[in-house]
Design an enzyme around this catalytic site. Structure first.
Site, PDB file in Angstrom:
ATOM      1  N   HIS A  68       0.837  -1.210   0.000  1.00  0.00           N
ATOM      2  CA  HIS A  68       0.000   0.000   0.000  1.00  0.00           C
ATOM      3  C   HIS A  68       0.867   1.254   0.000  1.00  0.00           C
ATOM      4  CE1 HIS A  68       1.171   0.624   4.160  1.00  0.00           C
ATOM      5  NE2 HIS A  68       0.927  -0.665   4.366  1.00  0.00           N
ATOM      6  N   ASP A 103       4.058  -4.419   3.735  1.00  0.00           N
ATOM      7  CA  ASP A 103       5.496  -4.674   3.833  1.00  0.00           C
ATOM      8  C   ASP A 103       5.746  -6.048   4.447  1.00  0.00           C
ATOM      9  OD1 ASP A 103       4.530  -3.901   6.340  1.00  0.00           O
ATOM     10  OD2 ASP A 103       6.017  -2.320   6.659  1.00  0.00           O
TER      11      ASP A 103
END
Length: 415
Positions: free
Chosen positions: A49, A324
């Site tokens: 994102h 992540d």
């Protein structure tokens, strides 16, 4: 010391293997060329994102003002979309999102919200994909079609909005149909390491997470930075939390405590060392449980395309909006983690190519737009059997994943 040696070794070996891989690639005769657009069969993009508000603020230090005006969506990122479950039914509930909404940051926004900056980052990633797959190669149609493009996201608002913004940039808002963004309930999510859905992973990762802050060099630096920031010794803070708040502030031009200026590189390095210890590629079962089912899905999409076994024969692009904590273990499993934290809007892209004459299949992996040589592959265009072998240590079928998740933990796995 062991961690530092690993860092140095990874850097040296990575440079050597990339150079050797480039040499092999330049001499291989049967691989498809990058200009041979007819050889490209399928593209899968796993992406983080965009920039967001921090998940937690560093306790007891100068507060940043996370104001609602930081979240305004740019007009060019607007598209018509609907969020569903994997079967097209109503969107499931999201306990992770609910946990964010239970807290409010100074300024009035919630933790983990996609910002205007993050929306623009994903729009620009979409533009990069547009240039490669629409403008340069005409691989995709210039108008969105759900039969051609599959969009899946974790069931969290920032990744859903990131997917929307990427699609807007990829197709310049051109759509005949509503864009379906598919999600699933938290217990069965495979787009991040699922501590709630896998009991064994929770035990393994919980143990390694607690241990990561006690590694001698990390623990010493953590004591020093807490003292420098005036954080009480009993406060639960680690380098990953400090990095998250620091990077979020810097990305949005918000002030950081001045003392962090001299600590920036240490914070970055120690946060990466912590996450490396948590996922530890040499601990095979731990990394398998983090990304094994996802790798199995990516490989399955490739094989279905080659065998014409898909229910959507015109599908050319899979988009997966994640985190992540998705990209890092995937990079480790692929053997291409560069000991740097994946930035906002970073992507791992897998291209499936098939040679026109020989029909041999190849997979090309890129990370943030840079082609990668996967260890075990004889070239950047990796023969499919070599690529499958490279993933075999970590890929897991759903049945095996569930079986492992429910098994009793063995003491040696925690060591």
């Amino acid at each position: 010391m062991r961690t530092r040696n690993l860092l140095t070794k990874a850097g040296v070996l990575g440079s050597v293997s990339m150079a050797f891989g480039s040499m092999l690639w330049s001499h291989k005769k049967t691989e498809p060329t990058q200009t041979d657009s007819g050889s490209l069969k399928l593209v899968q993009v796993l992406f983080r994102h965009g920039a967001r508000t921090p998940l937690k603020s560093i306790p007891g230090i100068m507060e940043a003002q996370w104001m609602p005006n930081l979240l305004e969506p740019p007009a060019h990122t607007q598209i018509n979309y609907v969020v569903t479950d994997l079967e097209g039914g109503p969107r499931p509930s999201s306990p992770v999102e609910d946990s964010y909404r239970a807290n409010i940051l100074t300024g009035g926004t919630y933790p983990g919200q996609l910002t205007t900056v993050g929306m623009q980052q994903l729009y620009e990633l979409g533009e990069r994909l547009r240039k490669r797959y629409i403008q340069d190669t005409a691989f995709l149609n210039p108008t969105f079609s759900p039969t051609e493009v599959y969009v899946r996201s974790t069931n969290i608002v920032r990744t859903i909005e990131s997917a929307k913004c990427l699609v807007a940039g990829l197709f310049y808002q051109s759509q005949r149909d509503m864009v379906p963004i598919l999600t699933t309930e938290a217990e069965s999510e495979i787009l991040y390491p699922n501590y709630h859905g896998c009991r064994l992973l929770k035990l393994l990762s919980g143990h390694r997470w607690a241990e990561s802050s006690t590694l001698p060099d990390i623990a010493a630096d953590l004591r020093s930075i807490k003292s420098a920031l005036g954080i009480a010794g009993h406060q639960r803070v680690d380098f990953i939390l400090i990095r998250d708040d620091m990077v979020a502030r810097e990305t949005h031009g918000l002030p950081c405590p001045p003392v962090l200026d001299s600590w920036r590189n240490t914070v970055e390095r120690r946060a990466v060392e912590m996450i490396y210890h948590i996922y530890e590629p040499s601990k095979r079962e731990n990394l398998q449980l983090c990304v094994g089912p996802l790798l199995h899905v990516l490989m399955g999409n490739i094989e279905d395309k080659l065998q014409d076994a898909t229910s959507e024969p015109n599908r050319k692009l899979f988009l997966y909006s994640a985190h992540d904590t998705t990209l890092i273990p995937c990079l480790m499993a692929l053997g291409i983690f560069d000991m740097r934290w994946p930035p906002y809007a970073s992507d791992i892209t897998l291209e499936l190519h098939q040679h026109r004459q020989t029909k041999e299949a190849f997979v090309k992996v890129s990370y943030i737009g840079q082609d990668q040589l996967v260890p075990g592959c004889s070239g950047v265009y990796c023969p499919l059997q070599e690529f499958k072998q490279a993933l075999s240590n970590y890929s897991l079928t759903f049945e095996l994943y569930e079986s492992l998740c429910n098994q009793p933990v063995k003491r040696e796995l925690l060591c």
